[in-house]
Design a protein around this motif. Structure first.
Motif, PDB file in Angstrom:
ATOM      1  N   LEU A 153      46.654 -69.400 -21.514  1.00 15.65           N
ATOM      2  CA  LEU A 153      47.580 -69.122 -22.604  1.00 15.65           C
ATOM      3  C   LEU A 153      47.068 -69.586 -23.960  1.00 15.65           C
ATOM      4  N   CYS A 154      46.145 -70.550 -23.976  1.00 16.74           N
ATOM      5  CA  CYS A 154      45.728 -71.163 -25.232  1.00 16.74           C
ATOM      6  C   CYS A 154      44.227 -71.066 -25.450  1.00 16.74           C
ATOM      7  N   ARG A 155      43.851 -71.169 -26.726  1.00 14.92           N
ATOM      8  CA  ARG A 155      42.454 -71.177 -27.126  1.00 14.92           C
ATOM      9  C   ARG A 155      42.221 -72.360 -28.057  1.00 14.92           C
ATOM     10  N   PRO A 156      40.997 -72.878 -28.107  1.00 15.56           N
ATOM     11  CA  PRO A 156      40.723 -73.992 -29.028  1.00 15.56           C
ATOM     12  C   PRO A 156      40.633 -73.543 -30.481  1.00 15.56           C
ATOM     13  N   CYS A 157      40.517 -72.245 -30.700  1.00 19.44           N
ATOM     14  CA  CYS A 157      40.408 -71.707 -32.067  1.00 19.44           C
ATOM     15  C   CYS A 157      41.411 -70.557 -32.236  1.00 19.44           C
ATOM     16  N   PRO A 158      41.734 -70.205 -33.488  1.00 16.67           N
ATOM     17  CA  PRO A 158      42.569 -69.012 -33.702  1.00 16.67           C
ATOM     18  C   PRO A 158      41.916 -67.787 -33.070  1.00 16.67           C
ATOM     19  N   TRP A 159      42.727 -66.780 -32.790  1.00 16.69           N
ATOM     20  CA  TRP A 159      42.240 -65.652 -32.010  1.00 16.69           C
ATOM     21  C   TRP A 159      41.067 -64.924 -32.656  1.00 16.69           C
ATOM     22  N   GLN A 194      30.491 -74.844 -28.797  1.00 16.49           N
ATOM     23  CA  GLN A 194      30.093 -76.254 -28.850  1.00 16.49           C
ATOM     24  C   GLN A 194      30.947 -77.079 -29.819  1.00 16.49           C
ATOM     25  N   GLY A 195      32.256 -76.970 -29.684  1.00 12.23           N
ATOM     26  CA  GLY A 195      33.160 -77.813 -30.458  1.00 12.23           C
ATOM     27  C   GLY A 195      33.499 -77.300 -31.839  1.00 12.23           C
ATOM     28  N   ASN A 196      32.992 -76.127 -32.186  1.00 14.90           N
ATOM     29  CA  ASN A 196      33.267 -75.557 -33.507  1.00 14.90           C
ATOM     30  C   ASN A 196      33.865 -74.164 -33.391  1.00 14.90           C
ATOM     31  N   CYS A 197      34.583 -73.773 -34.433  1.00 14.95           N
ATOM     32  CA  CYS A 197      35.163 -72.441 -34.507  1.00 14.95           C
ATOM     33  C   CYS A 197      34.441 -71.653 -35.604  1.00 14.95           C
ATOM     34  N   TYR A 198      34.073 -70.416 -35.295  1.00 12.73           N
ATOM     35  CA  TYR A 198      33.313 -69.579 -36.226  1.00 12.73           C
ATOM     36  C   TYR A 198      34.104 -68.310 -36.530  1.00 12.73           C
ATOM     37  N   PHE A 199      34.161 -67.980 -37.816  1.00 15.27           N
ATOM     38  CA  PHE A 199      34.822 -66.743 -38.228  1.00 15.27           C
ATOM     39  C   PHE A 199      33.769 -65.780 -38.769  1.00 15.27           C
ATOM     40  N   PHE A 200      33.675 -64.629 -38.125  1.00 17.03           N
ATOM     41  CA  PHE A 200      32.761 -63.571 -38.562  1.00 17.03           C
ATOM     42  C   PHE A 200      33.600 -62.549 -39.316  1.00 17.03           C
ATOM     43  N   SER A 201      33.380 -62.446 -40.608  1.00 18.43           N
ATOM     44  CA  SER A 201      34.279 -61.669 -41.471  1.00 18.43           C
ATOM     45  C   SER A 201      34.287 -60.186 -41.112  1.00 18.43           C
ATOM     46  N   TYR A 202      35.395 -59.543 -41.502  1.00 19.69           N
ATOM     47  CA  TYR A 202      35.565 -58.109 -41.270  1.00 19.69           C
ATOM     48  C   TYR A 202      35.232 -57.290 -42.515  1.00 19.69           C
ATOM     49  N   SER A 203      35.127 -57.955 -43.646  1.00 21.87           N
ATOM     50  CA  SER A 203      34.814 -57.257 -44.900  1.00 21.87           C
ATOM     51  C   SER A 203      33.644 -57.968 -45.577  1.00 21.87           C
ATOM     52  N   GLN A 204      33.294 -57.550 -46.764  1.00 24.05           N
ATOM     53  CA  GLN A 204      32.108 -58.071 -47.421  1.00 24.05           C
ATOM     54  C   GLN A 204      32.441 -58.647 -48.794  1.00 24.05           C
ATOM     55  N   ARG A 205      31.740 -59.715 -49.151  1.00 27.31           N
ATOM     56  CA  ARG A 205      31.851 -60.346 -50.460  1.00 27.31           C
ATOM     57  C   ARG A 205      30.473 -60.865 -50.859  1.00 27.31           C
TER      58      ARG A 205
END
Length: 251
Positions: free
Chosen positions: A99-105, A111-122
């Motif tokens: 039911l749960c995850r260590p990071c937002p969906w 390895q203990g960190n959460c990574y966000f791969f963007s959907y758009s560009q800047r």
């Protein structure tokens, strides 16, 4: 007359003497029987005491046997309870993990960190701001395993993404956004012929083959990094039933 009295006195004395002898014999007989009875009791006393001692020992042994026989049963019941509790905890943990995850969906855990791969560009500077807006940092690579993970993710997504490294402070001196220098052990991850600084290329992007320097004002995808432990207790459990839509600030 005198003779009759004397005869009567004599008979009376004989009767009295006979009675006394009979009483004495009877008394002696009773005393003898009493002594014999008492002696018999004394003779049997050790046997009685031995019997009583034997009975007491038997009762004690039976009590010990009964208690010992209950002991394995009690241990078995206790072990059974512990095994049941362990199974319940294991099932509960599996349910929580499901039911749960260590990071937002929309973030990826590694390895203990959460990574966000963007959907758009800047551009590179706006990418730094986007990461800060969500409490993260434009990714700083700390080691080989993390670098391999980022390259694999970039290959799967087929994206060129900004990472938190540049030589904006001093040309040719590459450092991370947290101020730390680029370790010599990681310089091997530059793509062949890079960095070449063609056209003021002061910021770094990552893709499936490694790193490349590029102009900082070019819009690209980006990668944010945040420690999973940095989430508050209210944010620890993220539902995994459906992915959350990415917020505008993280794009």
């Amino acid at each position: 007359m005198s003779d009759s009295k004397e005869l009567g006195v004599l008979e009376e004395e004989q009767v009295r003497s006979s009675s006394i002898r009979f009483f004495a014999r009877d008394l002696g007989s009773h005393q003898t029987r009493g002594l014999k009875s008492f002696a018999g009791c004394l003779g049997r006393s050790p046997l009685v005491l031995l019997f009583l001692a034997f009975m007491l020992l038997a009762v004690l042994l039976v009590t010990i046997v009964v208690q010992v026989s209950k002991l394995p049963s009690s241990l078995g019941q206790e072990q059974s309870k512990q095994e049941k509790m362990y199974q319940e905890l294991t099932q509960l943990k599996a349910a929580v993990d499901h039911l749960c995850r260590p990071c937002p969906w929309d973030w990826t855990f590694f390895q203990g960190n959460c990574y966000f791969f963007s959907y758009s560009q800047r551009n590179w500077h706006d990418s730094i701001t986007a990461c800060r807006d969500v409490g993260a940092q434009l990714v700083v690579v700390k080691g080989e395993e993390e670098q391999n993970f980022l390259q694999l993710q970039s290959s799967r997504r087929k994206r060129f993404s900004w990472i938190g490294m540049s030589d904006l402070t001093h040309e040719g001196t590459w450092q991370w956004v947290d101020g730390s220098p680029l370790p010599p052990s990681l310089t091997k991850h530059w793509n062949s012929g890079e960095p070449n600084n063609i056209g003021e290329e002061d910021c770094v992007e990552i893709f499936s083959q490694g790193w490349n320097d590029h102009r900082c004002d070019i819009a690209k995808f980006w990668i944010c990094k945040r420690s999973a432990a940095s989430y508050s207790s209210e944010e620890v459990c993220f539902p995994s039933s459906a992915p959350a839509a990415p917020t505008q600030s993280a794009e």
